[in-house]
Design an enzyme around this catalytic site. Structure first.
Site, PDB file in Angstrom:
ATOM      1  N   HIS A 350     -11.120  -2.438   0.666  1.00  0.00           N
ATOM      2  CA  HIS A 350     -10.906  -3.361   1.775  1.00  0.00           C
ATOM      3  C   HIS A 350      -9.848  -2.858   2.751  1.00  0.00           C
ATOM      4  O   HIS A 350      -9.024  -2.003   2.439  1.00  0.00           O
ATOM      5  CB  HIS A 350     -10.525  -4.748   1.246  1.00  0.00           C
ATOM      6  CG  HIS A 350      -9.217  -4.802   0.494  1.00  0.00           C
ATOM      7  ND1 HIS A 350      -8.002  -4.968   1.123  1.00  0.00           N
ATOM      8  CD2 HIS A 350      -8.954  -4.728  -0.831  1.00  0.00           C
ATOM      9  CE1 HIS A 350      -7.040  -4.990   0.214  1.00  0.00           C
ATOM     10  NE2 HIS A 350      -7.587  -4.840  -0.981  1.00  0.00           N
ATOM     11  N   CYS A 369      -7.493  -3.185  -6.621  1.00  0.00           N
ATOM     12  CA  CYS A 369      -8.438  -2.878  -5.541  1.00  0.00           C
ATOM     13  C   CYS A 369      -7.915  -1.737  -4.672  1.00  0.00           C
ATOM     14  O   CYS A 369      -6.756  -1.335  -4.783  1.00  0.00           O
ATOM     15  CB  CYS A 369      -8.682  -4.115  -4.690  1.00  0.00           C
ATOM     16  SG  CYS A 369      -9.683  -5.375  -5.527  1.00  0.00           S
TER      17      CYS A 369
END
Length: 431
Positions: A350, A369
């Site tokens: 992201h 992440c």
């Protein structure tokens, strides 16, 4: 003056004669190629016969009727197969080298013999190189490596325009593997300790799990905090990334990217809701000031909860769980876009508004992440067009035109001016 066919000719007529001789060369080469193809057909069997039959028995190593320089490159790799953790003797390098030398005579039978011997050794070498004992979680089972069939190996090698270049670059293996193999050679020359060599060997075994650059894919290295993406035999781009901390490591994981989500929410992990958000609420902050909302459950259609209805003391103590999500916007932890691949670990790639962390040398700051240095650049490559982020509508799902494998890996070995070094083993996985 010169003689041709017993007749006296003048220099003025010599040029056409030379042109005729040059014209004969392709014909000679074509005849030799045809003879080698016929000999290959007669000598081949099984998997090799299936491969060569699919290409009219044209040579791979002897594409012009004689064995090319790529044969010596392969023999060099086989002779140094100890760098791969393999036994060079198992490839009968001396016998293979002798077959290539014999083929230099131009005898079609000997050329065909060398051609088939090279293909046999090559297919076996690729199979052996790709074998790894390292554990990787495959979120997409289709990515789990399978024992490559000889004809599959050979067809992949025949696909690039330059077979010579494919062999020279070791194009069937990941560039990360090729880099580490070179480091292994340096380490052996430098006489590194057995422990250091074992650590480097572990890095090599991890890199075996990665595809070669002819596979359209992404690699994220959780040791260096860097991402690469590949297509058509080359590296198409690279960027810095922020990865998981020691406590929340980015896992060794392979999956297939399927969606870009524009203006994403951020679903706050339960432990962060407990350890960070609940104490702030108890200290007087509001969910609205944190640009968050509370939800009834983790389903796709949850109810919004009034913050006053939540027992924040119970959330802070861990006796009650609550789903919190951060609203889309410039300060959202996901940035403007996230890229999803189905996995049970809750991992995705992201954007990020926190640009300062990307400037640091050590970039282990996330909850697992991958935060991207240039999400727009990666989106352009994945979507094959610029990503539109002008709309304020939350959670816009944009399917990727081609689903792309992503591999999360951990490679601590690096090259330095002095030779070989290791980055800090943040996750303790090199022990």
């Amino acid at each position: 003056m010169s003689f041709a066919g017993g007749c006296l000719t003048h220099p003025a007529n010599a040029a056409p004669a030379r042109a005729y001789q040059r014209a004969e060369l392709p014909a000679i080469s074509s005849n030799r190629t045809t003879a080698v193809a016929l000999a290959t057909k007669q000598r081949s069997g099984g998997a090799l016969r299936r491969f060569y039959a699919s290409r009219g028995y044209r040579g791979l190593w002897a594409s012009s009727g004689s064995i090319g320089k790529q044969a010596e490159t392969l023999i060099g790799f086989l002779a140094s197969a100890d760098l791969d953790g393999l036994n060079p003797a198992s490839y009968k390098v001396d016998r293979l080298r002798h077959a290539v030398q014999q083929a230099q005579s131009g005898d079609p039978e000997l050329v065909a013999e060398a051609e088939l011997a090279l293909s046999t050794a090559f297919a076996r070498y690729v199979r052996d190189q790709r074998r790894s004992k390292v554990r990787m979680t495959y979120a997409d089972p289709a990515l789990k490596p399978k024992k490559p069939r000889p004809e599959t190996v050979l067809r992949a090698a025949a696909f690039p325009k330059s077979f010579v270049g494919y062999i020279a670059d070791m194009g069937w293996m990941s560039p990360q593997y090729v880099r580490l193999r070179t480091l292994m050679a340096q380490a052996q020359r430098q006489g590194m300790t057995a422990r250091a060599l074992a650590r480097l060997r572990l890095n090599l075994d991890r890199a075996r799990l990665l595809p070669g650059p002819w596979t359209h894919h992404i690699v994220v290295d959780a040791s260096s905090g860097r991402l690469w993406y590949y297509e058509a035999g080359r590296q198409a781009g690279t960027m810095r990334v922020v990865v998981g901390t020691k406590e929340t490591p980015t896992p060794m994981l392979a999956g297939t990217l399927q969606w870009a989500i524009v203006n994403p929410y951020w679903n706050v992990p339960t432990y962060l809701a407990r350890n960070r958000i609940a104490p702030k609420i108890l200290a007087g902050r509001s969910l609205a000031s944190l640009k968050m909302e509370a939800l009834s459950d983790w389903s796709e259609t949850p109810r919004k909860l009034e913050p006053s209805s939540v027992d924040w003391s119970a959330v802070a103590s861990g006796t009650q769980e609550i789903r919190l999500r951060e609203l889309p916007g410039p300060s959202n932890s996901m940035g403007r876009v996230k890229f999803l691949f189905p996995n049970d670990e809750g991992i995705y790639l992201h954007d990020t508004p926190d640009r300062d962390l990307l400037k640091k040398t050590d970039r282990h700051f996330s909850n697992g992440c991958i935060r991207l240095e240039n999400a727009a650049e990666l989106a352009r490559w994945l979507l094959q067009k610029p990503l539109r982020t002008t709309s304020k509508q939350p959670e816009q799902a944009v399917p990727l035109p081609v689903q792309v494998p992503v591999y999360l890996i951990y490679l601590t070995a690096a090259a330095t001016d002095g030779g070989v070094a290791f980055r800090e083993d943040v996750y303790g996985w090199d022990q």
